[in-house]
Scaffold this active site. Structure first.
Site, PDB file in Angstrom:
ATOM      1  N   PHE A 149     -27.672 -10.513 -29.801  1.00  0.00           N
ATOM      2  CA  PHE A 149     -26.832 -11.552 -29.192  1.00  0.00           C
ATOM      3  C   PHE A 149     -26.740 -11.277 -27.698  1.00  0.00           C
ATOM      4  CE2 PHE A 149     -23.179 -13.669 -27.496  1.00  0.00           C
ATOM      5  CZ  PHE A 149     -23.314 -14.938 -28.028  1.00  0.00           C
TER       6      PHE A 149
ATOM      7  N   ASP B 265     -27.810  -4.169 -22.636  1.00  0.00           N
ATOM      8  CA  ASP B 265     -26.756  -5.189 -22.582  1.00  0.00           C
ATOM      9  C   ASP B 265     -25.483  -4.542 -23.123  1.00  0.00           C
ATOM     10  OD1 ASP B 265     -24.926  -7.208 -22.960  1.00  0.00           O
ATOM     11  OD2 ASP B 265     -26.366  -8.633 -23.823  1.00  0.00           O
TER      12      ASP B 265
ATOM     13  N   LYS C 238     -17.587  -9.503 -19.932  1.00  0.00           N
ATOM     14  CA  LYS C 238     -16.370  -9.425 -20.753  1.00  0.00           C
ATOM     15  C   LYS C 238     -15.264  -8.598 -20.094  1.00  0.00           C
ATOM     16  CE  LYS C 238     -18.088 -11.123 -25.057  1.00  0.00           C
ATOM     17  NZ  LYS C 238     -19.465 -11.038 -25.505  1.00  0.00           N
TER      18      LYS C 238
HETATM   19  C1  LIG Z   1     -20.577 -11.964 -25.247  1.00  0.00           C
HETATM   20  C2  LIG Z   1     -21.919 -11.377 -25.033  1.00  0.00           C
HETATM   21  C3  LIG Z   1     -22.851 -11.983 -24.181  1.00  0.00           C
HETATM   22  C4  LIG Z   1     -22.601 -13.316 -23.510  1.00  0.00           C
HETATM   23  O1  LIG Z   1     -21.484 -13.313 -22.689  1.00  0.00           O
HETATM   24  P1  LIG Z   1     -20.819 -14.741 -22.254  1.00  0.00           P
HETATM   25  O2  LIG Z   1     -19.789 -14.346 -21.257  1.00  0.00           O
HETATM   26  O3  LIG Z   1     -20.244 -15.330 -23.504  1.00  0.00           O
HETATM   27  O4  LIG Z   1     -21.911 -15.563 -21.688  1.00  0.00           O
HETATM   28  C5  LIG Z   1     -24.061 -11.339 -23.973  1.00  0.00           C
HETATM   29  N1  LIG Z   1     -24.329 -10.177 -24.572  1.00  0.00           N
HETATM   30  C6  LIG Z   1     -23.466  -9.556 -25.401  1.00  0.00           C
HETATM   31  C7  LIG Z   1     -23.841  -8.249 -26.030  1.00  0.00           C
HETATM   32  C8  LIG Z   1     -22.243 -10.145 -25.680  1.00  0.00           C
HETATM   33  O5  LIG Z   1     -21.402  -9.566 -26.528  1.00  0.00           O
END
Ligand SMILES: *Cc1c(COP(=O)(O)O)cnc(C)c1O
Length: 411
Positions: free
Chosen positions: A144, A229, A258
């Site tokens: 994700f 990420d 986040k």
């Molecule tokens: C939430 C998330 C994203 C995307 O972040 P947004 O602010 O919703 O665009 C990307 N990578 C990971 C691992 C995430 O948990």
């Protein structure tokens, strides 16, 4: 402040006028403080989702609120057409926290992932003479990374991808944790390996020991950028500043988001070596709000709070309490439990109940959580919770799992 409308009216308005791209639990939150939120009727809930870890410091942390309030009164936006007096100190300290040389600030997580992809492609093409039409990035199944058209081009989640083609080429998907798969997919045109050190959205899935270190070795041997990420796994959640730290792995590039915005404003960034980021030149990438003074002030305060290691330590200590509590759940209802820091994925036997039904039952007991896929529950309370509050969460889950099988409400 009280709301003029009741919960049912708020839900009806949202359902009528907002797109149905989410399926929220039927709770209408009006107030939040620390680990607790209060709904429009005045009922309190322990927030065990914490904005998908954007609220690692809880709702309205006094330090973050004070910094934001002060900045709101002074300056909120300049655009990067001018310098502002908040960005420099923020990127200096964020670089120090990551151990990298340089930072590129954006707003949302997906934008930061897009930024990492662009930097990796350009770096590969300029420094390693990779053919622009052939450059590939190796990614993991069940990843994700966000919702943009390029990112959903390499998701394995059909709901996220279907109907949104044509898709961006240049990605190779290998099973998560499959080091030989990564090796087999890597060739002279590979510019990066992009992965989550722990797959949060999938249900807090942890790769086999040695996988991250193995990817690190492969990337170093082939001159390929390792991109972590850490948008959800980083900034304290997993019991360390970065989940990569738990495996003693240092990626070439961190992607953050986040919690970087303290749950107040969207703040994301990549951090990498100066040599890598030097491929970015004026006009080649940007964002109107990226690096704005309000975001930089809040992000700077978040970095200062992480510098002491206090929140990372809390995640480890409270995570141990959570792990111990979860180990006591009825074995016939729980197929698996994974815990890293204050972050857990609990696989419920689908024959007992869906994840959604469990979360609805938890909500009735004053605990807000979110199912990941199927019957997996993801638990991620703010790092400011107390041991007793972790106990409340475990007790509520234990009650649901020892009671009659919950079913999903009609909707
Ligand atoms: C939430 C998330 C994203 C995307 O972040 P947004 O602010 O919703 O665009 C990307 N990578 C990971 C691992 C995430 O948990």
């Amino acid at each position: 402040m009280t709301s003029a409308l009741d919960a049912a009216a708020h839900i009806a308005l949202t359902e009528q006028f907002a797109a149905h791209n989410y399926h929220p639990l039927p709770v209408v939150v009006a107030h939040g403080e620390g680990a607790w939120v209060t709904d429009v009727a005045g009922r309190r809930y322990l927030d065990c989702l914490a904005g998908y870890s954007a609220l690692n410091f809880g709702h309205g942390h006094p330090r973050l609120l004070a910094r934001a309030h002060a900045q709101l009164d002074r300056l909120t936006l300049t655009s990067r057409a001018f310098y502002n007096d908040q960005l420099g100190p923020f990127v200096r300290d964020l670089a120090a926290l990551t151990g990298k040389d340089a930072v590129l600030p954006m707003n949302t997580g997906a934008e930061a992932v897009e930024t990492a992809i662009k930097v990796a492609r350009r770096y590969g093409q300029e420094r390693h003479k990779v053919d622009p039409d052939r450059a590939n990035i190796i990614v993991m199944a069940h990843n994700f990374h966000g919702r943009t058209t390029t990112i959903i081009s390499f998701t394995t989640d059909e709901d996220a991808k279907r109907h949104y083609g044509p898709y961006t080429p240049g990605f190779r998907i290998v099973p998560y944790g499959d080091l030989e798969g990564v090796q087999a997919a890597m060739d002279d045109d590979t510019v990066a390996v992009l992965l989550e050190p722990i797959q949060g959205e999938r249900g807090v899935v942890i790769p086999p020991a040695g996988f991250l270190a193995g990817v690190r070795r492969l990337c170093s041997a082939h001159g390929v950028l390792m991109i972590a990420d850490e948008i959800q796994s980083g900034l304290g959640r997993a019991g360390a500043t970065f989940a990569c730290d738990l495996e003693d792995v240092v990626p070439d590039l961190y992607v953050m988001g986040k919690a970087l915005g303290g749950g107040l404003v969207p703040v994301s960034a990549i951090a990498t070596d100066a040599e890598v980021l030097s491929v970015i030149t004026p006009g080649s990438h940007g964002s109107t709000f990226g690096g704005n003074p309000l975001a930089a002030a809040v992000g700077h305060e978040v970095v200062a709070m992480l510098e002491t290691g206090e929140f990372q330590q809390r995640a480890r200590d409270l995570g141990a309490v959570l792990a111990e509590g979860l180990a006591g759940l009825p074995e016939d209802r729980v197929l698996g439990v994974r815990v890293r820091g204050l972050w857990a994925g609990v696989d419920i036997d689908p024959a007992f109940a869906t994840g959604r039904a469990i979360c609805e039952a938890l909500m009735q007991r004053g605990v807000l959580a979110k199912d990941a896929h199927g019957s997996t529950i993801r638990l991620a309370p703010p790092l400011v919770v107390t041991e007793d509050e972790v106990g409340l969460l475990v007790d509520a889950l234990g009650e649901v799992l020892t009671g009659p099988a919950p079913t999903e409400a009609q909707h």
